[in-house]
Motif scaffolding. Sequence first.
Motif, PDB file in Angstrom:
ATOM      1  N   ARG A  56       0.823  -1.212   0.000  1.00  0.00           N
ATOM      2  CA  ARG A  56       0.000   0.000   0.000  1.00  0.00           C
ATOM      3  C   ARG A  56       0.856   1.261   0.000  1.00  0.00           C
ATOM      4  O   ARG A  56       0.348   2.362  -0.224  1.00  0.00           O
ATOM      5  N   ASN A  57       2.126   1.100   0.285  1.00  0.00           N
ATOM      6  CA  ASN A  57       3.031   2.237   0.435  1.00  0.00           C
ATOM      7  C   ASN A  57       4.041   2.295  -0.714  1.00  0.00           C
ATOM      8  O   ASN A  57       5.094   2.915  -0.592  1.00  0.00           O
ATOM      9  N   ALA A  94       4.414   3.723  -3.711  1.00  0.00           N
ATOM     10  CA  ALA A  94       4.913   4.952  -4.333  1.00  0.00           C
ATOM     11  C   ALA A  94       5.974   5.616  -3.464  1.00  0.00           C
ATOM     12  O   ALA A  94       7.005   6.088  -3.964  1.00  0.00           O
ATOM     13  N   ASN A  95       5.735   5.644  -2.152  1.00  0.00           N
ATOM     14  CA  ASN A  95       6.702   6.260  -1.252  1.00  0.00           C
ATOM     15  C   ASN A  95       7.977   5.432  -1.150  1.00  0.00           C
ATOM     16  O   ASN A  95       9.090   5.977  -1.134  1.00  0.00           O
ATOM     17  N   GLN A 125      -5.000   6.148   7.394  1.00  0.00           N
ATOM     18  CA  GLN A 125      -4.256   5.606   6.250  1.00  0.00           C
ATOM     19  C   GLN A 125      -4.660   4.162   5.966  1.00  0.00           C
ATOM     20  O   GLN A 125      -4.913   3.776   4.823  1.00  0.00           O
ATOM     21  N   GLN A 180      -8.164   3.770   4.427  1.00  0.00           N
ATOM     22  CA  GLN A 180      -8.388   4.789   3.411  1.00  0.00           C
ATOM     23  C   GLN A 180      -9.597   4.486   2.534  1.00  0.00           C
ATOM     24  O   GLN A 180     -10.493   5.327   2.362  1.00  0.00           O
ATOM     25  N   ARG A 199      -2.834  12.652  -1.732  1.00  0.00           N
ATOM     26  CA  ARG A 199      -3.392  12.307  -3.037  1.00  0.00           C
ATOM     27  C   ARG A 199      -3.897  10.873  -3.111  1.00  0.00           C
ATOM     28  O   ARG A 199      -4.783  10.563  -3.919  1.00  0.00           O
ATOM     29  N   GLU A 200      -3.349   9.951  -2.298  1.00  0.00           N
ATOM     30  CA  GLU A 200      -3.759   8.555  -2.357  1.00  0.00           C
ATOM     31  C   GLU A 200      -5.266   8.396  -2.163  1.00  0.00           C
ATOM     32  O   GLU A 200      -5.889   7.518  -2.766  1.00  0.00           O
ATOM     33  N   GLU A 250      -6.964   9.277  -5.440  1.00  0.00           N
ATOM     34  CA  GLU A 250      -6.760   8.190  -6.393  1.00  0.00           C
ATOM     35  C   GLU A 250      -7.673   7.010  -6.082  1.00  0.00           C
ATOM     36  O   GLU A 250      -8.023   6.233  -6.982  1.00  0.00           O
ATOM     37  N   ALA A 251      -8.082   6.885  -4.803  1.00  0.00           N
ATOM     38  CA  ALA A 251      -8.994   5.810  -4.398  1.00  0.00           C
ATOM     39  C   ALA A 251     -10.461   6.205  -4.557  1.00  0.00           C
ATOM     40  O   ALA A 251     -11.350   5.425  -4.213  1.00  0.00           O
TER      41      ALA A 251
END
Length: 317
Positions: A34-35, A37-38, A220, A223, A242-243, A246-247
């Motif tokens: 789930r993380n 991108a970071n 988080q 989400q 932003r996540e 996007e969801a």
Amino acid sequence: MLLGGALAWPRGACAQQAPGVFRIGILEAIPAARNAANLDALRKGLRDLGYVEGRNLDIEYRSADGRAERFPDLASELVSLKVDLIVTRGTPATRAVQNATGTIPVVMATMGAPGAVVASFARPGGMTTGVITFSTELTAKRVEILKELVPGLSRFALLHNMGNPAAPPEWEETETAARSLGLKAELLDVRSEEDLGRAFEAAARQHVDALVIGADGLIQAHQQAIVDLAAHNRLPAVYPAREFVEAGGLIAYGVNYPALYVRFATFADKIFKGEKPGDLPVEQPATFELVINSKTANTLGLTIPRTLLIPADEVIE
């Protein structure tokens, strides 16, 4: 590059890993998948500085899955692995690591005030440094965005986990912003997954017109459930990252988290080369982003004003 640098901290893991290999522990509220991108941003930042997994870098990732009470045990687990540095996101995770060790450097992203995890941002002292997310400071802007986006807005609620020590200042900021705009603010305190449904029932009873969503590990972790509940109850909501948009969430304003994770790599590099965390000032974010989901706006019957469309960094169709 790595072999020429020396850690200023004890490297008890030497018997368990090859010489010249650095081990980074990561303590987060959500699973690695789930993380992504970071984590990709962190890995890129490290790779650009010469740290490559499988060659001179190992990463140990631990997730609390939205349950802050798990942070102390997970922090102790990372300490027992004798990692060279621990990356954290959020005040609860950072405090858990600080309580578990006084010798392993910590690079954190926190929304708390200076006294929450470091002595000051300019002179953090101790073994902790990193970046701040300005979540509290951005609350007023999120309230302004909500008022601009929702015609006739009079009453809104902040949905947040007040068990997070960084959350009460955010609620105070929310109340101040509401008063300045002639709005009424309510608080929806969520401290477990079970509280989410009850919070939205309370929002309906209190005739809340819209929501501001706080930044917290529980939020988080859940989400998608929060985005879905907002849609089901036809409640416009402004989110901290932003996540959420996007969801399927409506709009988000906050820091660019991948950019912060790239900065983590710079901190790690400096520490691996011998600099003390407490001598490295906590940095402020340089990049903020406004992200809008136009499909969600249409579903809610909202017209996005040009004053939000023009400065938007991205509009998801």
